[in-house]
Design an enzyme around this catalytic site. Structure first.
Site, short mmCIF file in Angstrom:
data_model
loop_
_atom_site.label_atom_id
_atom_site.label_comp_id
_atom_site.label_asym_id
_atom_site.label_seq_id
_atom_site.Cartn_x
_atom_site.Cartn_y
_atom_site.Cartn_z
N LYS A 13 0.83 -1.21 0.00
CA LYS A 13 0.00 0.00 0.00
C LYS A 13 0.87 1.27 0.00
O LYS A 13 0.66 2.17 -0.81
CB LYS A 13 -0.92 0.03 1.24
CG LYS A 13 -1.81 -1.20 1.37
CD LYS A 13 -2.70 -1.14 2.61
CE LYS A 13 -1.96 -1.15 3.95
NZ LYS A 13 -1.25 -2.42 4.25
N ARG A 88 -9.85 0.54 8.69
CA ARG A 88 -9.41 -0.81 9.04
C ARG A 88 -10.52 -1.60 9.74
O ARG A 88 -10.30 -2.74 10.14
CB ARG A 88 -8.20 -0.72 9.97
CG ARG A 88 -6.88 -1.07 9.31
CD ARG A 88 -5.81 -0.89 10.38
NE ARG A 88 -4.58 -1.57 10.07
CZ ARG A 88 -3.54 -1.00 9.47
NH1 ARG A 88 -3.60 0.24 9.06
NH2 ARG A 88 -2.43 -1.69 9.28
N ARG A 127 11.61 -5.11 5.23
CA ARG A 127 11.26 -3.71 4.97
C ARG A 127 12.15 -2.74 5.76
O ARG A 127 12.39 -2.93 6.94
CB ARG A 127 9.79 -3.48 5.35
CG ARG A 127 9.38 -2.02 5.45
CD ARG A 127 7.90 -1.80 5.32
NE ARG A 127 7.10 -2.40 6.37
CZ ARG A 127 5.76 -2.40 6.35
NH1 ARG A 127 5.10 -1.85 5.35
NH2 ARG A 127 5.09 -2.96 7.32
N ARG A 161 10.81 -1.03 11.49
CA ARG A 161 9.72 -0.94 12.46
C ARG A 161 9.79 -2.08 13.48
O ARG A 161 10.02 -3.23 13.10
CB ARG A 161 8.38 -0.98 11.73
CG ARG A 161 8.07 0.34 11.04
CD ARG A 161 6.92 0.26 10.09
NE ARG A 161 5.76 -0.47 10.60
CZ ARG A 161 4.65 -0.66 9.91
NH1 ARG A 161 4.53 -0.16 8.69
NH2 ARG A 161 3.65 -1.33 10.42
N ARG A 172 -1.02 -9.19 13.65
CA ARG A 172 -1.48 -8.20 12.67
C ARG A 172 -2.33 -8.86 11.59
O ARG A 172 -3.32 -8.28 11.13
CB ARG A 172 -0.27 -7.48 12.06
CG ARG A 172 0.44 -6.60 13.08
CD ARG A 172 1.84 -6.21 12.64
NE ARG A 172 1.84 -5.33 11.49
CZ ARG A 172 2.92 -5.06 10.77
NH1 ARG A 172 4.08 -5.62 11.07
NH2 ARG A 172 2.85 -4.24 9.75
P1 ADP Z 1 2.23 -1.82 3.22
O1 ADP Z 1 2.22 -0.31 3.18
O2 ADP Z 1 1.02 -2.42 2.55
O3 ADP Z 1 2.44 -2.38 4.59
P2 ADP Z 1 4.80 -1.59 1.79
O4 ADP Z 1 4.46 -0.77 0.58
O5 ADP Z 1 5.54 -0.92 2.88
O6 ADP Z 1 3.46 -2.32 2.35
O7 ADP Z 1 5.62 -2.87 1.29
C1 ADP Z 1 6.16 -3.81 2.21
C2 ADP Z 1 7.57 -4.20 1.77
O8 ADP Z 1 7.48 -4.97 0.56
C3 ADP Z 1 8.47 -3.01 1.45
O9 ADP Z 1 9.79 -3.31 1.89
C4 ADP Z 1 8.40 -2.88 -0.08
O10 ADP Z 1 9.63 -2.39 -0.62
C5 ADP Z 1 8.15 -4.31 -0.53
N1 ADP Z 1 7.22 -4.40 -1.68
C6 ADP Z 1 6.16 -3.61 -1.98
N2 ADP Z 1 5.54 -4.00 -3.12
C7 ADP Z 1 6.21 -5.11 -3.54
C8 ADP Z 1 6.07 -5.99 -4.67
N3 ADP Z 1 5.09 -5.82 -5.58
N4 ADP Z 1 6.94 -7.01 -4.78
C9 ADP Z 1 7.93 -7.20 -3.86
N5 ADP Z 1 8.12 -6.41 -2.78
C10 ADP Z 1 7.28 -5.37 -2.62
P1 ADP Z 2 1.03 -1.79 7.52
O1 ADP Z 2 1.47 -0.76 6.50
O2 ADP Z 2 2.07 -2.81 7.75
O3 ADP Z 2 -0.33 -2.33 7.21
P2 ADP Z 2 0.47 0.47 9.27
O4 ADP Z 2 1.68 1.32 9.27
O5 ADP Z 2 -0.66 0.87 8.40
O6 ADP Z 2 0.90 -1.03 8.93
O7 ADP Z 2 -0.09 0.33 10.75
C1 ADP Z 2 0.76 0.00 11.83
C2 ADP Z 2 -0.08 -0.15 13.10
O8 ADP Z 2 -0.73 1.11 13.38
C3 ADP Z 2 -1.24 -1.15 13.04
O9 ADP Z 2 -0.82 -2.47 13.34
C4 ADP Z 2 -2.20 -0.58 14.09
O10 ADP Z 2 -1.76 -0.89 15.39
C5 ADP Z 2 -2.04 0.92 13.89
N1 ADP Z 2 -3.01 1.48 12.92
C6 ADP Z 2 -2.72 2.12 11.74
N2 ADP Z 2 -3.84 2.51 11.12
C7 ADP Z 2 -4.89 2.12 11.91
C8 ADP Z 2 -6.31 2.20 11.81
N3 ADP Z 2 -6.89 2.79 10.74
N4 ADP Z 2 -7.05 1.66 12.80
C9 ADP Z 2 -6.49 1.09 13.87
N5 ADP Z 2 -5.16 0.96 14.03
C10 ADP Z 2 -4.35 1.46 13.07
#
Ligand code: ADP
Ligand code: ADP
Ligand code: ZN
Length: 216
Positions: A13, A88, A127, A161, A172
């Site tokens: 995302k 969420r 990551r 993180r 999660r």
């Molecule tokens: P999210 O915001 O959904 O938690 P991220 O965009 O931070 O996910 O992506 C998680 C990790 O995976 C990052 O280290 C990113 O560089 C990598 N990543 C994102 N998209 C892809 C993809 N299509 N293929 C492989 N790795 C990816």
């Molecule tokens: P990821 O990109 O890996 O999905 P985020 O950075 O979006 O993770 O979120 C990290 C943490 O922050 C979540 O595990 C949760 O504890 C909290 N969080 C973020 N957004 C929300 C939301 N919309 N509602 C509840 N908790 C949230």
């Protein structure tokens, strides 16, 4: 245009939101980034959220809804925003509908990134992020071009993180399946949902998103 990027932790995302910011001038609204910024600033809200985030559980709806409502009211969001990590839960989705209607705004699309569970764990485990500009990287899938130097800003410090480990990922993912997945049918019923293959390369995922947005 206002959209939601939806998917489990590590689905891509944030990566795709950054592409859209560069390409379309939209604004990324990442509730996770906002919470981490509040922790860094030592705000009371951050302290409350940190324990929950480190454990991999969700922060209460009321806090998150307030946070997004304040952010969406700011003028830069008029350019169009990308919600990353919000909503969420179903109550968050319902609250979003109400706040957008009150501001005469609407959602144009909800894009769901579908990724296998094993791949998600590998993605979050590798990551890392530039400590200065926030550019996202991955040990295996997207390393910096010069080892230890951010491609975007030349900075040499990176952060990982505390919740990006296999153990916390179990909690999660459970939260995603139990609390977040119910918003998928919610948006399907509204005719807004577009599911895409998030297992593809980053560029291919970006192309799939562009194809959807170009039709709107
Ligand atoms: P999210 O915001 O959904 O938690 P991220 O965009 O931070 O996910 O992506 C998680 C990790 O995976 C990052 O280290 C990113 O560089 C990598 N990543 C994102 N998209 C892809 C993809 N299509 N293929 C492989 N790795 C990816
Ligand atoms: P990821 O990109 O890996 O999905 P985020 O950075 O979006 O993770 O979120 C990290 C943490 O922050 C979540 O595990 C949760 O504890 C909290 N969080 C973020 N957004 C929300 C939301 N919309 N509602 C509840 N908790 C949230
Ligand atoms: Zn940087």
């Amino acid at each position: 245009m206002n959209i939601i990027l939806l998917g489990p932790p590590g689905a891509g995302k944030g990566t795709q939101a950054r592409f859209l910011e560069e390409k379309r001038g939209m604004i990324q609204l990442s509730t996770g980034d906002m919470l981490r910024a509040a922790i860094k600033r030592g705000e009371p809200l951050g302290l409350e959220a940190k324990k929950l985030m480190d454990a991999g559980t969700l922060v209460p709806d009321s806090l998150m809804i307030q946070m997004i409502e304040n952010r969406i009211a700011q003028p830069d969001c008029g350019k169009g925003f990308i919600l990353d990590g919000f909503p969420r839960t179903v109550p968050q989705a319902e609250a979003l509908d109400k706040m957008l209607a009150a501001k005469n705004k609407r959602l144009d699309a909800v894009i769901e990134l579908e990724v296998d569970e094993a791949a998600l764990i590998e993605r979050v485990s590798g990551r890392y992020t530039c400590a200065k500009c926030g550019a996202g990287y991955h040990d295996k899938f997207k390393p910096t071009k010069v080892p230890g130097v951010c491609d975007a800003c030349g900075n040499k410090e990176f952060t990982r993180r505390p919740d990006d480990n296999a153990e916390t990922m179990k909690t999660r993912l459970k939260a995603f399946h139990e609390q977040t997945a119910p918003i998928i049918p919610y948006y399907q019923q509204k005719g807004l949902l577009h599911a895409i293959d998030g297992m593809a390369d980053m560029d291919q995922v970006q192309a799939s998103i562009e194809a959807i947005l170009n039709k709107i």
